[in-house]
Design a protein around this motif. Structure first.
Motif, short mmCIF file in Angstrom:
data_model
loop_
_atom_site.label_atom_id
_atom_site.label_comp_id
_atom_site.label_asym_id
_atom_site.label_seq_id
_atom_site.Cartn_x
_atom_site.Cartn_y
_atom_site.Cartn_z
N ARG A 612 18.94 4.39 -2.57
CA ARG A 612 17.73 3.59 -2.40
C ARG A 612 16.79 4.29 -1.42
O ARG A 612 17.22 5.06 -0.57
N ILE A 613 15.51 4.00 -1.56
CA ILE A 613 14.51 4.64 -0.69
C ILE A 613 13.55 3.58 -0.17
O ILE A 613 13.55 2.44 -0.63
N GLY A 614 12.73 4.00 0.78
CA GLY A 614 11.81 3.05 1.42
C GLY A 614 10.64 2.64 0.55
O GLY A 614 10.09 1.55 0.70
N ARG A 615 10.24 3.53 -0.34
CA ARG A 615 9.08 3.21 -1.19
C ARG A 615 9.41 3.42 -2.66
O ARG A 615 8.91 4.36 -3.29
N PRO A 616 10.27 2.58 -3.18
CA PRO A 616 10.63 2.77 -4.59
C PRO A 616 9.41 2.57 -5.49
O PRO A 616 8.49 1.83 -5.14
N TYR A 617 9.44 3.23 -6.61
CA TYR A 617 8.34 3.12 -7.58
C TYR A 617 8.15 1.67 -8.03
O TYR A 617 9.10 0.99 -8.40
N THR A 618 6.91 1.21 -7.96
CA THR A 618 6.60 -0.14 -8.43
C THR A 618 5.69 0.00 -9.64
O THR A 618 4.55 0.45 -9.51
N PRO A 619 6.17 -0.37 -10.81
CA PRO A 619 5.36 -0.15 -12.01
C PRO A 619 4.06 -0.94 -11.96
O PRO A 619 4.00 -2.01 -11.33
N GLY A 620 3.05 -0.38 -12.58
CA GLY A 620 1.81 -1.13 -12.76
C GLY A 620 0.86 -1.07 -11.59
O GLY A 620 -0.16 -1.74 -11.57
N LYS A 621 1.19 -0.31 -10.56
CA LYS A 621 0.28 -0.23 -9.41
C LYS A 621 0.01 1.24 -9.10
O LYS A 621 0.70 1.85 -8.30
#
Ligand code: NOJ
Length: 763
Positions: A612-621
């Motif tokens: 896990r990472i601090g800024r995982p990919y967030t779809p749609g943004k």
């Protein structure tokens, strides 16, 4: 009768070999027997036992026999018939101490019968099928006088540029460990001393699959927690299953070559893991310590290797050349030499060779008249396993299964390619025994449908690449190009397509493209084959792509052209029949990917169980400062665990029998799986766990169990999984294996992405 004679002979040998005052201990007492033998041995005879040579053109047979009779060779590999090996064993029986030879070979996915490549075997997720492969391979190899195989290869591969991805069981630690265990158990049977068993040598210890950039033989640099959590468990599983030996990797690990790595072989393997078997270097690896830059000459290389724990040197002359001087000078102690010899003799003992040096060689009168005879193959087993390994990736408008009617165009450079069917490391398999896709389809349709064939393209239009790949085969070129211009080949295929109701295009990689020393910079299908696909698509005919390859390919464009895509790896002797079974629906596909398919080479490394990472990919943004590539969609093309069926399955009602788990207790997860389609079919219910908050970042999810089950059309079944503290354990930053209290997510799915979730707390 034969056995009794041999036992008598071995007993006689044990007595004859007695030069010391004490009587030879009975054969049954392994330790005493071996110690007694070591006491009889000269330094030269001991060094001879550490020498494993390749049978090839380098050394004439007569010279080899002389060396064996002089006690200067311990074992060979690459000689694979009883009549080749018998004279060598006879020579060993003429040597002063009559220590038997052993004969090894790379039996990776079959021996005379070629099963699918290992990456395909992993896609079966079927432990019974895999056990069948191990058992059949061992029995066939043993019948050809082989005592030992350099398998299973359990290197975790997360960079598909690496050509040897094809030889392993994919990216996942748990799945690879399970398969490694089953392979060892099935190759060795109840004992490696059984006449139809062979000894398993787990390889490549360690971390070979993590070579930097996927470039073969490159370095490996890895944190200890990653090593312990992800990469080491499969080797350990193979050894815990009883593998007799370990082959040491060619790569360095954090700067120290595995071949001279005292930490790896002494501290970890021997002390921590308590391994008692034999260690074997990889081909020429001791010599390579000079090029690694850790030994200035052969003498230092030999000294480093034996002190670090390499017992046997594979096709490397340095032990023979340097150990006598090193022992004389005391730089290598008698005790160090004896320890290596003890392990080699121990392996021979475990293989049953002291009891009967001819255990697998048998008597000349019983030798097979024709070692290649078709009756020696296990075609039913090969077909059964092969069809389980096929993964249906796409099936728009139920293009598949095909009807056995009308006209079918079979095109593509791999449609009629017997060598490629077998895949790399095809051992004693023979191309003329393998059923190609064209042949499999022909047999399946009989006179019910018309088949038209056109090659359509060569594997590659790049002559330099083809020349490179042809290095694999000494007897004949691997790839024989059709010398007509590419446009002529395509025209022919298009004409075939125009006359047909459906087009089956067999495309991908030649087997040499996924092999040792075959690393790639792209995961694409070569351009000439893509031109063919484009032209076929333009005909407007339904297009089925049958892929052959030994690694994930980035087929984003191809899947848009095709109506259906079937991943077939290199499926072995019966591959063509198995593929026809699936294409015509005589078998409903059930394979699931054991490795993620990335969209492009630029996404690598891409594996489902990343930390896990601090800024995982967030779809749609877009532009939101999360972890992503902006030129193409994120996420895999096909996730780990993915594969379609001709029927459909639905999971529902995941439930846990408790919201808490006490240490020492077991928690039960239950889920209902329903076959909602019209055909019977098999699927794999996969259990993943996620440690929500721990002392260090943990993977987004990790496979911990699975069940493969057959459901009749319309049938529902409840599947349950037991979860215990052990499933929650990991190596923390101090390398302690712990399960930390707190919340865990349980995810169950039919692939690693589309999952249902529930939570519990470890108290
Ligand atoms: C080199 C390969 O790395 C290893 O896997 C194989 O077992 C040996 N050659 C023997 O063929």
């Amino acid at each position: 009768m034969m056995k009794l004679c041999m036992l008598g002979l071995a007993m006689a040998f044990a007595t004859q070999a007695t030069f010391a005052a004490t009587a030879a201990p009975p054969l049954q007492d392994k330790q005493a027997f071996i110690e007694h033998l070591i006491n009889q041995m000269s330094v030269d005879e001991k060094i001879g036992q550490l020498r494993l040579i390749s049978i090839g053109p380098e050394m004439p047979r007569e010279k080899i026999r002389e060396e064996i009779a002089a006690g200067r060779i311990g074992g060979t590999f690459n000689s694979i018939t009883r009549d080749e090996n018998r004279p060598m064993q006879d020579a060993a029986m003429r040597s002063r101490l009559k220590i038997p030879m052993f004969f090894a070979y790379d039996v990776i996915h079959g021996h005379r019968t070629t099963f699918p490549i290992s990456l395909g075997l992993a896609a079966t997720w079927d432990m019974q099928a895999i056990a069948k492969v191990g058992r059949t391979s061992a029995a066939e190899a043993a019948a050809d006088s082989i005592d030992m195989t350099f398998a299973p290869m359990v290197d975790i591969a997360r960079d598909p540029r690496w050509g040897r991805t094809s030889e392993g069981f994919g990216e996942d630690t748990y799945l690879t460990s399970r398969i490694g265990q089953v392979m060892v158990e099935s190759l060795q049977g109840s004992s490696p001393a059984n006449p139809d068993s062979i000894m398993a040598i787990v390889k490549h210890f360690a971390l070979y699959g993590a070579v930097e950039g996927g470039r073969d033989y490159n370095t490996v640099d890895m944190s200890l927690p990653k090593m312990y959590n992800d990469y080491l468990p499969p080797y350990r599983a193979g050894l815990d299953a009883g593998a007799g030996g370990v082959m040491v990797a060619l790569n360095s690990i954090n700067g120290v070559p595995a071949t001279s790595n005292t930490w790896l072989m002494n501290d970890l393997l021997r002390k921590d893991w308590g391994f008692k078997g034999v260690t074997i270097s990889d081909h020429g690896a001791i010599q390579e310590l000079i090029r690694h830059g850790v030994a200035q000459d052969g003498r230092e290389a030999a000294k480093l290797a034996i002190k670090a724990g390499i017992d046997m040197s594979m096709n490397d002359s340095l032990y023979a050349e340097e150990l006598p001087g090193l022992v004389r000078s005391g730089e290598v102690t008698q005790a160090e030499l004896d320890q290596a010899v003890r392990e080699v003799l121990g392996a021979k003992y475990e293989m049953g060779l002291f009891k009967d040096p001819y255990l697998r060689i048998g008597q000349a009168k019983d030798d097979p008249k024709d070692v290649y005879a078709d009756q020696r193959l296990h075609r039913d087993a090969a077909r059964d396993v092969a069809r389980r390994s096929l993964v249906l990736l796409e099936n728009r408008q139920q293009t598949l299964p095909l009807r056995k009617a009308g006209t079918i165009a079979v095109v593509g450079p791999l449609a009629d390619a017997p060598i490629d069917m077998m895949g790399s490391w095809a051992a004693a398999g023979r191309p003329n025994r393998s059923v190609t896709v064209r042949e499999g389809l022909r047999r399946a349709v009989g006179d019910q449908a018309r088949l038209i064939y056109a090659k359509g393209a060569n594997v590659s239009g790049d002559k330099a690449m083809v020349d490179y790949l042809n290095f694999l085969n000494f007897d004949a070129p691997e790839i024989v190009d059709d010398l007509r211009p590419a446009a002529v080949l395509i025209d022919e295929a298009v004409k075939a397509a125009q006359q047909a109701d459906v087009v089956v295009a067999v495309v991908g990689e030649s087997r040499g493209m996924s092999h040792e020393s075959s690393s790639r910079t792209t995961l694409e299908i070569p351009a000439v084959q893509r031109d063919l696909i484009k032209a076929l698509k333009a005909t407007g005919k339904p297009l089925v792509l049958v892929l052959m390859n030994g690694r994930p390919l980035s087929i984003g464009w191809e899947r848009e052209q095709a109506d259906a895509v079937l991943e077939t790896w290199f499926s072995g002797t019966e591959g063509g029949n198995a593929i026809a079974d699936v294409l015509f629906g005589d078998y409903n596909p059930s394979g699931k990917l054991a490795i993620t398919f990335p969209r492009s080479v630029g996404q690598i490394p891409m594996y489902y169980n990343h930390l896990r990472i601090g800024r995982p990919y967030t779809p749609g943004k877009p532009g939101n400062y999360t972890s992503q590539y902006f030129e193409e969609p994120n996420g895999p093309l096909y996730p780990f665990g993915y594969g379609l069926s001709y029927t459909s399955f639905e999971l529902s009602g995941l439930s846990l029998n408790s919201k808490t788990l006490k240490r020492g207790d077991t928690l039960q997860a239950k889920v209902t799986v329903k076959n909602t389609g019209k055909r019977d079919g098999e699927t794999v219910v996969q259990l993943y766990l996620q440690d929500v908050s721990a002392s260090m970042s943990r993977p987004v999810k990790e496979l911990k169990n699975f069940h493969k089950l057959l459901l009749k059309a319309g049938e529902s079944r409840t599947v349950s999984f037991n979860i215990s503290e052990d499933d929650l354990k990991f190596y923390n930053s101090q390398l302690q294996r712990v399960a930390e209290p707190g919340q865990f997510n349980v995810q169950v799915g039919l692939d690693s992405e589309a999952v249902q979730q529930q939570s519990f707390e470890l108290l």
